[in-house]
Write a protein that holds these residues in place. Structure first.
Motif, PDB file in Angstrom:
ATOM      1  N   PHE A  79       0.807  -1.228   0.000  1.00  9.95           N
ATOM      2  CA  PHE A  79       0.000   0.000   0.000  1.00  9.95           C
ATOM      3  C   PHE A  79       0.842   1.281   0.000  1.00  9.95           C
ATOM      4  CE2 PHE A  79      -2.604  -3.298   1.937  1.00  9.95           C
ATOM      5  CZ  PHE A  79      -3.761  -3.190   1.203  1.00  9.95           C
ATOM      6  N   SER A  80       2.130   1.188   0.123  1.00 11.93           N
ATOM      7  CA  SER A  80       2.951   2.399   0.199  1.00 11.93           C
ATOM      8  C   SER A  80       4.142   2.262  -0.744  1.00 11.93           C
ATOM      9  CB  SER A  80       3.447   2.629   1.626  1.00 11.93           C
ATOM     10  OG  SER A  80       2.361   2.743   2.516  1.00 11.93           O
ATOM     11  N   LYS A  81       4.620   3.388  -1.173  1.00 15.83           N
ATOM     12  CA  LYS A  81       5.803   3.414  -2.033  1.00 15.83           C
ATOM     13  C   LYS A  81       7.028   3.528  -1.149  1.00 15.83           C
ATOM     14  CE  LYS A  81       3.354   5.670  -5.843  1.00 15.83           C
ATOM     15  NZ  LYS A  81       3.288   6.863  -6.735  1.00 15.83           N
ATOM     16  N   CYS A  82       7.470   2.436  -0.594  1.00 15.28           N
ATOM     17  CA  CYS A  82       8.607   2.447   0.312  1.00 15.28           C
ATOM     18  C   CYS A  82       9.701   1.541  -0.243  1.00 15.28           C
ATOM     19  CB  CYS A  82       8.220   1.999   1.717  1.00 15.28           C
ATOM     20  SG  CYS A  82       7.576   0.318   1.768  1.00 15.28           S
ATOM     21  N   THR A  83      10.902   1.829   0.153  1.00 10.82           N
ATOM     22  CA  THR A  83      12.063   1.066  -0.308  1.00 10.82           C
ATOM     23  C   THR A  83      12.364  -0.048   0.688  1.00 10.82           C
ATOM     24  OG1 THR A  83      13.581   2.521   0.853  1.00 10.82           O
ATOM     25  CG2 THR A  83      12.994   3.121  -1.430  1.00 10.82           C
ATOM     26  N   VAL A  84      13.351  -0.860   0.307  1.00  6.16           N
ATOM     27  CA  VAL A  84      13.767  -1.953   1.172  1.00  6.16           C
ATOM     28  C   VAL A  84      14.357  -1.416   2.456  1.00  6.16           C
ATOM     29  CG1 VAL A  84      15.340  -3.923   1.344  1.00  6.16           C
ATOM     30  CG2 VAL A  84      14.164  -3.436  -0.819  1.00  6.16           C
ATOM     31  N   TRP A  85      14.998  -0.257   2.386  1.00  6.58           N
ATOM     32  CA  TRP A  85      15.626   0.320   3.570  1.00  6.58           C
ATOM     33  C   TRP A  85      14.593   0.704   4.628  1.00  6.58           C
ATOM     34  CZ3 TRP A  85      20.485  -0.632   4.003  1.00  6.58           C
ATOM     35  CH2 TRP A  85      21.280  -0.783   2.866  1.00  6.58           C
ATOM     36  N   THR A 766      -1.056  12.483  10.765  1.00  4.50           N
ATOM     37  CA  THR A 766      -0.253  11.646  11.647  1.00  4.50           C
ATOM     38  C   THR A 766      -0.126  10.261  11.022  1.00  4.50           C
ATOM     39  OG1 THR A 766      -1.125  12.849  13.519  1.00  4.50           O
ATOM     40  CG2 THR A 766      -0.020  10.758  13.985  1.00  4.50           C
ATOM     41  N   THR A 767       1.059   9.731  11.013  1.00  2.00           N
ATOM     42  CA  THR A 767       1.286   8.457  10.351  1.00  2.00           C
ATOM     43  C   THR A 767       2.382   7.717  11.081  1.00  2.00           C
ATOM     44  OG1 THR A 767       1.789   7.412   8.250  1.00  2.00           O
ATOM     45  CG2 THR A 767       2.973   9.438   8.750  1.00  2.00           C
ATOM     46  N   ASN A 768       2.849   6.597  10.520  1.00  2.00           N
ATOM     47  CA  ASN A 768       4.057   5.958  10.998  1.00  2.00           C
ATOM     48  C   ASN A 768       4.867   5.513   9.790  1.00  2.00           C
ATOM     49  OD1 ASN A 768       2.867   3.585  10.151  1.00  2.00           O
ATOM     50  ND2 ASN A 768       2.226   3.004  12.222  1.00  2.00           N
ATOM     51  N   MET A 769       5.982   4.853  10.037  1.00  8.91           N
ATOM     52  CA  MET A 769       6.972   4.621   8.992  1.00  8.91           C
ATOM     53  C   MET A 769       6.401   3.842   7.823  1.00  8.91           C
ATOM     54  SD  MET A 769      10.023   5.417   8.403  1.00  8.91           S
ATOM     55  CE  MET A 769      11.442   5.006   7.360  1.00  8.91           C
ATOM     56  N   GLY A 770       6.327   4.484   6.695  1.00  8.75           N
ATOM     57  CA  GLY A 770       5.940   3.815   5.470  1.00  8.75           C
ATOM     58  C   GLY A 770       4.461   3.641   5.272  1.00  8.75           C
ATOM     59  N   LEU A 771       3.624   4.149   6.142  1.00  9.55           N
ATOM     60  CA  LEU A 771       2.182   3.968   6.022  1.00  9.55           C
ATOM     61  C   LEU A 771       1.480   5.301   6.128  1.00  9.55           C
ATOM     62  CD1 LEU A 771       1.543   0.834   8.258  1.00  9.55           C
ATOM     63  CD2 LEU A 771       1.797   0.885   5.785  1.00  9.55           C
ATOM     64  N   ILE A 772       0.385   5.426   5.365  1.00  7.77           N
ATOM     65  CA  ILE A 772      -0.427   6.628   5.495  1.00  7.77           C
ATOM     66  C   ILE A 772      -1.195   6.555   6.805  1.00  7.77           C
ATOM     67  CG2 ILE A 772      -0.591   6.922   2.999  1.00  7.77           C
ATOM     68  CD1 ILE A 772      -3.393   5.699   3.139  1.00  7.77           C
ATOM     69  N   ILE A 778      -5.487   1.770  11.274  1.00 11.55           N
ATOM     70  CA  ILE A 778      -6.133   0.460  11.145  1.00 11.55           C
ATOM     71  C   ILE A 778      -5.181  -0.639  11.601  1.00 11.55           C
ATOM     72  CG2 ILE A 778      -7.022  -1.212   9.475  1.00 11.55           C
ATOM     73  CD1 ILE A 778      -8.116   1.176   7.875  1.00 11.55           C
ATOM     74  N   TRP A 779      -3.922  -0.582  11.156  1.00 11.41           N
ATOM     75  CA  TRP A 779      -2.952  -1.606  11.540  1.00 11.41           C
ATOM     76  C   TRP A 779      -2.697  -1.582  13.048  1.00 11.41           C
ATOM     77  CZ3 TRP A 779      -1.257  -6.051  11.048  1.00 11.41           C
ATOM     78  CH2 TRP A 779      -0.041  -6.482  11.568  1.00 11.41           C
ATOM     79  N   TYR A 780      -2.733  -0.408  13.623  1.00 17.70           N
ATOM     80  CA  TYR A 780      -2.493  -0.262  15.060  1.00 17.70           C
ATOM     81  C   TYR A 780      -3.518  -1.073  15.866  1.00 17.70           C
ATOM     82  CZ  TYR A 780      -1.416   2.157  19.469  1.00 17.70           C
ATOM     83  OH  TYR A 780      -1.044   2.467  20.762  1.00 17.70           O
ATOM     84  N   ILE A 781      -4.782  -1.004  15.451  1.00 14.77           N
ATOM     85  CA  ILE A 781      -5.820  -1.723  16.207  1.00 14.77           C
ATOM     86  C   ILE A 781      -5.889  -3.187  15.799  1.00 14.77           C
ATOM     87  CG2 ILE A 781      -7.722  -1.193  14.615  1.00 14.77           C
ATOM     88  CD1 ILE A 781      -9.500  -0.816  17.073  1.00 14.77           C
ATOM     89  N   LEU A 782      -5.634  -3.495  14.523  1.00 12.56           N
ATOM     90  CA  LEU A 782      -5.673  -4.896  14.101  1.00 12.56           C
ATOM     91  C   LEU A 782      -4.533  -5.700  14.703  1.00 12.56           C
ATOM     92  CD1 LEU A 782      -6.704  -4.712  10.327  1.00 12.56           C
ATOM     93  CD2 LEU A 782      -8.105  -5.331  12.302  1.00 12.56           C
ATOM     94  N   ALA A 783      -3.361  -5.082  14.817  1.00 16.60           N
ATOM     95  CA  ALA A 783      -2.222  -5.787  15.436  1.00 16.60           C
ATOM     96  C   ALA A 783      -2.549  -6.150  16.881  1.00 16.60           C
ATOM     97  CB  ALA A 783      -0.970  -4.903  15.368  1.00 16.60           C
ATOM     98  N   PHE A 784      -3.187  -5.223  17.576  1.00 13.58           N
ATOM     99  CA  PHE A 784      -3.537  -5.510  18.974  1.00 13.58           C
ATOM    100  C   PHE A 784      -4.639  -6.564  19.056  1.00 13.58           C
ATOM    101  CE2 PHE A 784      -5.589  -4.721  23.073  1.00 13.58           C
ATOM    102  CZ  PHE A 784      -4.479  -4.723  23.899  1.00 13.58           C
TER     103      PHE A 784
END
Length: 1135
Positions: A79-85, A766-772, A778-784
């Motif tokens: 879902f994001s345009k992020c590199t391997v780094w 507000t976001t986190n690394m590599g995600l909108i 959504i990931w924050y609550i699904l992970a929990f």
């Protein structure tokens, strides 16, 4: 509910004793369990189990973190345009975490400071993830947006749940340290993008993390409660296994008092069936299987004491019991030494057989060796007691039939023509010598010196007809002599200790302390195999090299499903989910705490306009908590919590409501749903309503996005609140699939809310690394939610194990109680009911049991016209069972007690002590339709019996009658019923007619007077009664008339006082007493008692027990009673 059903009910409920203690205990329940574990010295077992569980939790932690990081990387690439780094930190963590925590899987004995290494590894792992989730992301991203951490909630939860520091250290310190780091990062991140620090934003985040720490510390207490409860139930199960083993061994040993040890296992099922029939009362409906076995190559020993009758009439009760006990134990020692099976001991006679237990060619040698040992025993006792006693013994070889006879007080006995010959040899033998047949002598191979048989044996027509030649063998030097024994109760105590362990109470098998010690030692071993497993996939990260052998996980998992952790049997699952939840009130208290946090967040300036609405919701939850806590509060202020009973109506209603909340599944789930809905509404109400209001006020649809206030549209506050609600789900005790459905619904609802706001506003603040921002929330609550479901599956598994232990304990307890009851029933088939408890609970150092009675009625009923062949055994068994069935109608004040069966003679007594509690404990009421039909039939029979009693009630009250004289009347009725049974059998003609003679006739003799009773023997106790009264009753039956009841003069007098006519029959010559008169009870064609004639009442003399004339009926004032249906004229005429 009668005493027996109450007994069984208590046995079933006893396994829930711990729960009842918790339900009515003052203070906190987990503190009570801690104290109980400490009292049982279980702390070492608990710590070891937690240590094993820590390894499983650690493997779960690695599995969850690897899974979350892998999913995170996939989301970034999808879902994001992020590199391997950008994804490289997560990859590094996936590699480093197992390496850092590898030491925690090692054996504790390999490291000196194992706890320190575990704590250090936990801190490094937690801080490494925290650093990666905060400052590393922050330094790697050059955007001016706020970089939100993804795993702050995961790490805080893991510190308390999964990492080894939860067991080896103080997790709250690490949890607070991680929380401080996250708060510090949030502040630094805000300052970096020039974001103003506010209580509404940064203060709520701090409250959120601190609240997570508090909730996790509370859940540690919840888990401690469940784990300690599970450990205690495992302890109870192991303890119950020891008790069951002892009870089953006692039951088996009890059976060996009736049956030979080698056939106990063969007949165990049938004996259990007989016990069950006796307990539930179906014996009138189900015929018994008669186990007849033919043993074709055995030797029979029959012994009879000389001068026995004289001794029992001259010695006092204590001397008789002690003397017979010493004879009994001496004979038993000799029988065990010579490997001869004792069949029965009847006071003056002793019968044994060799060759039944194990076929042997030396069976004759064994019997003869035993016979000579018995002569030695009698000689020793004759010197000790100074009594003129001797013994006649006969040994004959041949074949025997063995069978179990009777419905109650079963008797294992032998019958055959060769048995009759052995008895005949004994009666014609010589005191102090062994009378053997030619057949037996041939088996001895000239190993003994012998003489010709007695003169009487040579002239006996029966022996002549059977072509039996006899010989006498006396004491002589032998290769093996019996060990010198001083035959007194004290001197044989060593033998008694060894042998009585089979029939005495549990403490004689193992004392309470010994069983506790065994249980404690067993728990130290069992704790290594108790179930701890989580999910199967987590085993990939289990590096502990646990052995599968003996692991209870593999024994328990077949009972439950793999994913939902449901019991495979729906009935078991239903019972499990319907278990009372004693922690419900604390779960609601946690929900109340979360709701209070939400209200407090809205009180932080700037206040929201919805505080009052939130306050109303909080009050609703408080009211529910009050109802749930009311019983606990009432008990807390009660002076006697274990017996607490509310008195006033309101108090009763509130306590009942609190109990319903804990015990009723429907009400409990409904309460949980209401409370979860309320706190979810509180979690999202301020965010959703406030944002909607601000959207309307700002005109979001017409204004450009940049004109909107940045602080207005952050979704993280609502997300964190939902995380708090999901955390509260840890404490909710509902089925896992139901809990998963609630969690899924909350996640979907929250995701839709977030999507609605961000899709309509197209805001990315507000976001986190590599995600909108939308995906990050959504990931924050699904992970929990994923963590909660995985952990919940493990917790559900442990709770299921807990219930499984409880269920097994209840079953084992029921089996133990049933086995104990079986032992009581078996003992009741050896001893009278009033003696059972005394003997079961006796100590080997106790004195011999004996009792004396001033007045007891004794009955001997001899079946005639049958031969002792196989068919005769079946007939005998049917007769004895019918006689035994009749006893059920004579269990009231004057109970008829079966004493023994000797050959074809049935002996009973009335006037012995009665133990109603024991009698009722040996009978269970029926509930089936078949049982009901039986019960009705039995009641009709009992009514018929009572009407018979009324029909034969005396027409007057005799002034010389005493209350205990009723034992004579009761036994007379019993004797008449025995004759009715035989008459019915004769009429029905059950194919038992031999040679045209009348089958099934009885000769009954009754006598009453003083008697003594006692228990002799230890390993195989024998209850008997002795005295002149017994001897007279036996003689009355011997000299009696078939089909009639013959009584002594004194008994006839007592019956006449009850208005029962007795006819003079003549004079008979009895041992010791000489010539005595005999009387026959007058019966009509229907075997009803006849009333006395007026002539008899005028002429019959009244004689006291001492034989002295008192007066005659003509000089006695007799009060006549008006019989039912009689006119006044009839009564006057009779007067």
């Amino acid at each position: 509910m009668d005493s027996h059903s109450s007994h069984i009910h208590n046995a079933a409920m006893e396994s829930d004793a711990t729960d009842n203690e918790l339900a009515y205990s003052k203070g906190r329940e987990w503190v009570h369990l801690r104290k109980k574990c400490k009292d049982l010295d279980m702390e070492a077992c608990y710590n070891r189990y937690i240590q094993r569980l820590t390894v499983i939790n650690l493997s779960l932690f690695l599995f969850i973190m690897e899974l979350l990081f892998a999913i995170h990387i996939l989301i970034q690439f999808a879902f994001s345009k992020c590199t391997v780094w950008v994804s490289m930190p997560y990859v590094i963590l996936m590699i480093l975490l197992p390496l850092i925590l590898l030491i925690c899987f090692k054996n504790k004995s390999q490291y000196t400071h194992f706890a320190l290494w575990n704590n250090l590894a936990s801190c490094i792992a937690a801080l490494l993830v925290t650093f990666m989730d905060t400052f590393l992301m922050f330094m790697g991203d050059k955007t001016d947006m706020h970089i939100k951490s993804s795993y702050d909630h995961i790490i805080v939860i893991s510190v308390y749940f999964f990492l080894p520091i939860a067991f080896y250290g103080i997790p709250s310190l690490l949890g607070i340290a991680v929380s401080v780091l996250y708060i510090f990062y949030f502040i630094v991140s805000s300052l970096t993008i020039s974001e103003e620090l506010t209580w509404a934003l940064h203060g709520c985040y701090a409250i959120y993390l601190i609240s997570l720490n508090i909730l996790m510390e509370a859940f540690r207490i919840f888990m401690e409660y469940h784990l300690r409860q599970m450990l205690l139930r495992r302890y109870q199960l192991l303890h119950q296994n020891f008790l069951l083993k002892a009870a089953m061994q006692k039951e088996k040993d009890m059976m060996q008092t009736i049956l030979p040890a080698d056939i106990v296992d063969t007949l165990l099922q049938e004996i259990h069936k007989r016990i069950e029939d006796q307990r539930i009362g179906t014996h009138f409906l189900t015929p018994l299987i008669l186990f007849i076995e033919l043993h074709s190559d055995v030797s029979i020993l029959v012994a009879d004491m000389v001068n026995y009758t004289h001794l029992t009439t001259r010695m006092n009760v204590k001397e008789i019991v002690k003397f017979l006990h010493d004879i009994f134990v001496g004979f038993e020692q000799a029988a065990e030494k010579n490997e001869v099976l004792r069949i029965k001991f009847l006071g003056n006679s002793f019968t044994c057989v060799s060759g039944i237990q194990e076929p042997s060619h030396t069976h004759a040698n064994s019997c003869l060796s035993l016979a000579l040992d018995m002569i030695n025993v009698i000689e020793t006792l004759r010197e000790i007691y100074g009594l003129n006693i001797d013994i006649r013994i006969a040994v004959h070889s041949g074949e025997v039939f063995t069978a179990i006879i009777g419905r109650i007080k079963w008797q294992y006995d032998i019958w055959s023509r060769d048995v009759d010959i052995a008895y005949r040899l004994e009666s014609l033998g010589m005191p102090g010598k062994v009378h053997v047949s030619q057949t037996t002598l041939d088996f001895l191979h000239n190993e003994y010196f012998y003489d010709e048989g007695t003169f009487l044996a040579k002239k006996d027509p029966i022996l002549q007809k059977a072509d039996i030649v006899t010989y006498l063998i006396g004491p002589q030097p032998r290769k093996f002599t019996i060990k010198a024994v001083t035959f007194s109760y004290i001197s044989i105590s060593e033998y008694s200790v060894a042998s009585s362990s089979r029939v005495t109470s549990d403490k004689d098998y193992d004392t309470t302390d010994e069983i506790r010690e065994k249980t404690h030692e067993g728990m130290l071993e069992k704790v290594e195999y108790m179930p701890v497993d989580g999910i199967q996939l987590a085993k990939i990260f289990d590096f502990s090299y646990r052995t599968e052998r003996g692991n209870e996980d593999y024994m328990f998992k077949p009972y439950i499903s793999s994913f939902w952790r449901l019991f495979r049997h729906s009935e078991v699952e239903w019972n499990y989910i319907n278990e009372p939840n004693l922690l419900l009130k604390y779960s609601l208290l946690i929900i109340l705490f979360v709701a209070t946090i939400f209200l407090f967040q809205n009180l932080i300036p700037p206040k929201t306009p919805f505080v009052f609405k939130l306050l109303l919701l909080l009050v609703a939850i408080m009211i529910i908590c009050f109802f749930a806590f009311y019983k606990k509060i009432a008990i807390q202020f009660s002076n006697s919590p274990n017996t607490y009973e509310p008195k006033c109506f309101a108090n009763q209603w509130l306590v009942m409501l609190a109990e319903l909340l804990e015990e009723n599944l429907t009400l409990r789930i409904f309460t949980y749903i209401i409370c979860i809905i309320l706190i979810y509404v509180m979690a999202t109400l301020n965010t959703v309503l406030l944002k909607l209001e601000q959207m309307q006020r700002s005109g979001a649809k017409s204004l450009p996005d940049d004109d909107l206030d940045r602080e207005t549209f952050e979704p993280w506050e609502a997300t964190q609140n939902v995380i708090m609600v999901l955390t509260a789900m840890f404490f909710v005790c509902v089925p896992q699939f139901f809990k998963a459905a609630i969690i899924a619904m909350m996640c979907i609802l929250h995701i839709l809310t977030v999507h609605t706001f961000y899709h309509s506003l197209r805001r990315v603040q507000t976001t986190n690394m590599g995600l909108i921002s939308e995906l990050a929330s959504i990931w924050y609550i699904l992970a929990f939610a994923l963590l909660v479901l995985i952990k919940e599956q493990h917790v559900t598994y442990l709770k299921s194990v807990n219930y499984h232990y409880k269920s097994l304990h209840r079953k084992k307890h029921m089996l133990t109680e049933k086995s104990k009851l079986n032992a009581k029933i078996i003992m009741a088939n050896i001893l009278p009911s009033h003696v059972v408890n005394l003997f079961l609970n006796r100590d080997v150092s106790d004195e011999l049991f004996y009792e004396s009675y001033d007045k007891v009625a004794v009955l001997f009923a001899t079946i005639v016209n049958f031969e002792s062949e196989k068919t005769g055994l079946r007939v005998l068994n049917e007769y004895i069972c019918l006689f035994d069935d009749l006893l059920a109608n004579y269990i009231q004040n004057f109970k008829v007690e079966k004493i023994k069966v000797t050959g074809w003679t049935y002996m009973a007594a009335c006037g012995l002590k009665v133990d109603p509690e024991m009698d009722s404990a040996l009978t269970m009421p029926l509930s089936t339709s078949r049982a009901k039909s039986y019960t009705n039939g039995k009641q009709n029979k009992l009514i018929e019996y009572n009407s018979t009693l009324r029909a034969h009630q005396s027409r007057f009250v005799h002034p010389l009658l005493e209350p205990d004289d009723s034992c004579v009347l009761t036994l007379a009725h019993f004797a008449a019923d025995l004759l009715r049974i035989m008459q019915d059998i004769s009429i029905l003609n059950l194919s038992m007619s031999y040679g045209g003679s009348m089958p099934g006739q009885l000769k009954i003799g009754i006598s009453h007077g003083p008697a003594v009773a006692g228990v002799v023997g230890m390993s195989r106790p024998h209850y008997d009664i002795w005295g002149h009264t017994v001897n007279m009753a036996s003689h009355m039956a011997f000299a009696g008339v078939a089909g009639r009841i013959q009584v002594t003069e004194r008994t006839a007098l007592t019956l006449k006082r009850f208005d029962i006519k007795c006819e003079y029959h003549g004079i008979t010559n009895a041992k010791i007493v000489g010539e005595i008169p005999m009387f026959l009870v007058d019966l009509d064609e229907d075997l009803n008692f006849q009333c006395i004639d007026e002539i008899d009442s005028d002429s019959f003399e009244i004689v006291d027990a001492d034989g002295q004339d008192r007066n005659s009926y003509s000089n006695v004032n007799i009060l006549y009673l008006e019989p039912s249906g009689s006119s006044d004229d009839d009564v006057n005429n009779k007067k």
